[in-house]
Design a protein around this motif. Structure first.
Motif: not given
Length: 429
Positions: A72, A74, A121, A130
């Motif tokens: 998840e 970024y 994410y 998000r």
């Protein structure tokens, strides 16, 4: 291009990132500020953290076996070819700052609070974004069950201060260094006897507790009889947990013990908790946290304990909507000024400044609209009062004061406008 002007396509917000717009954004602000105020009232100082950090900080601090790190985050390379990650949670960043700036060398516990956006994410749905907004606290440096109870009580008080009532606090203990290794071995023996898929078996090898957090029905069915940490606590961990419960009972903070609770981050030990609101469907968690006794040493600092929480502002907003509760007025202002002419506009601008300096929210009608259009603007603003001023009023030294709820209007001396408005508003301010 042809002679026809090509229409430029408008931009849209990134998928999974909510906008909060007036007037509804008043609820967002009320929730964020209410949760933060509860922390300030308990002596937590503000800390402002970077939006992005070294990727290794989260990989080491959060746990490489977690979905947060493995799926998840970024993560990207900056222009110096350094791997950086948008922060997925707050505790690791706070620990980094405490170690870097030697806050742990001063008075303990270090008590800090923070708020802002965090990034994961995930597949967007109601309550799962998000870019998610959170308020968090951390209390670092003292292993005291009374402090655990305080942290939990701060979160409970924050939710209640914004008008939320239909939630429950779930509480458990994930043990300590004297009982977790034996429990880990016991749980792995159980899990390796099941028909697990390859990914789940690998998770069982790295962090078996994570398998108990698997939401798939067939995995939950297979692990229904798995041994539970609460049944294998050491004497010290049991005493710690019982003392936390005694403090919560004394403070009147209601809770239920949930022995199957597993938080989504690897660093939790001992006291672990989650606030749940069933009005949100699948995304029922509105906040949670716990103790993380080994995290600071794992990140290169002293072997000091800590406890904290992260509360979801977005999900609290949704939970309030599910309860039909509005925690704050959606009115943009309390007073709306309607000038008729340039001299009146100048004088109303001065009055508006005086009222704003006194803490009154004031807006003015701009664009030289007529009386009808300006009064429509006053109604849309949500203001309680309107100040109406024209050239004749200036000559007479008067100004119109109108109650927009009742329609009652009177003329008052222009020199007393600021004082009269404040006096009228004071009973409800």
């Amino acid at each position: 291009m042809t002679g026809d002007t090509q229409r430029i396509q408008p931009f849209a917000a990134p998928k999974g990132v909510p906008d909060y717009l007036p007037p509804d954004s008043a609820t967002f602000v009320a929730v964020r500020d209410g949760l933060t105020a509860a922390a300030r009232a308990a002596g937590y100082g503000h800390i402002e953290l970077p939006i992005f950090e070294d990727t290794a900080l989260f990989a080491r601090g959060v746990g490489e076996s977690t979905d947060v790190v493995s799926k998840e985050m970024y993560t990207f390379a900056d222009k110096g070819d350094r791997s950086v990650t948008l922060r997925p949670e707050g505790t690791a960043g706070v620990m980094r700052a405490v170690i870097e700036h030697s806050l742990d060398r001063g008075a303990l516990p270090v008590k800090v609070s923070y708020s802002g956006p965090f990034f994961r994410y995930e597949r967007p749905q109601a309550g799962r974004y998000r870019q998610l907004q959170q308020v968090g606290v951390e209390a670092i440096g003292v292993d005291d069950p009374a402090l655990d109870a305080e942290v939990i009580a701060v979160a409970d008080r924050g939710f209640r201060s914004v008008g939320l009532t239909g939630f429950r606090l779930e509480l458990t203990s994930l043990g300590d260094e004297t009982c977790r290794p034996q429990y880990r071995e016991l749980l792995q023996d159980f899990l390796f006897g099941l028909d697990l898929d390859e990914d789940t078996r690998r998770r069982a090898e790295i962090n078996p507790l994570r398998v108990l957090d698997d939401k798939r029905p067939h995995v939950r069915e297979m692990t229904a009889d798995a041994p539970l940490m609460m049944d294998h606590l050491s004497e010290s961990a049991r005493v710690h947990f019982d003392t936390v419960r005694a403090h919560l009972d004394a403070m009147g903070v209601p809770y239920v013990v949930n022995p199957r609770m597993v938080r989504g981050l690897d660093y939790y030990t001992k006291t672990t908790f989650e606030f749940v609101h069933d009005g949100l469907g699948a995304q029922s968690g509105i906040g949670g946290g716990g103790r993380y006794d080994g995290l600071m040493a794992q990140l290169g600092g002293q072997p000091l304990s800590g406890i904290g929480f992260g509360l979801g502002v977005d999900r609290t907003v949704l939970a309030l909507a599910a309860e039909g509760v509005t925690p704050a007025s959606t009115a943009r202002c309390e007073v709306y000024g309607v000038p008729m002419g340039p001299e009146a506009k100048l004088r109303l601008a001065v009055i508006a400044q005086e009222l704003r300096a006194a803490g009154v929210r004031v807006d003015l009608a701009y664009g030289d609209r007529g009386m009808k259009g300006a009064m429509k603007g006053a109604d849309r603003s949500g203001a309680r009062l309107a100040l109406v001023l024209g050239d004749r009023d200036l000559e007479a030294g008067e100004i119109g004061l109108k109650d927009l709820a009742t329609g009652e209007q009177s003329s008052i001396p222009l020199s007393e406008a600021t004082a009269r408005v404040r006096a009228t508003l004071s009973p409800v301010s």
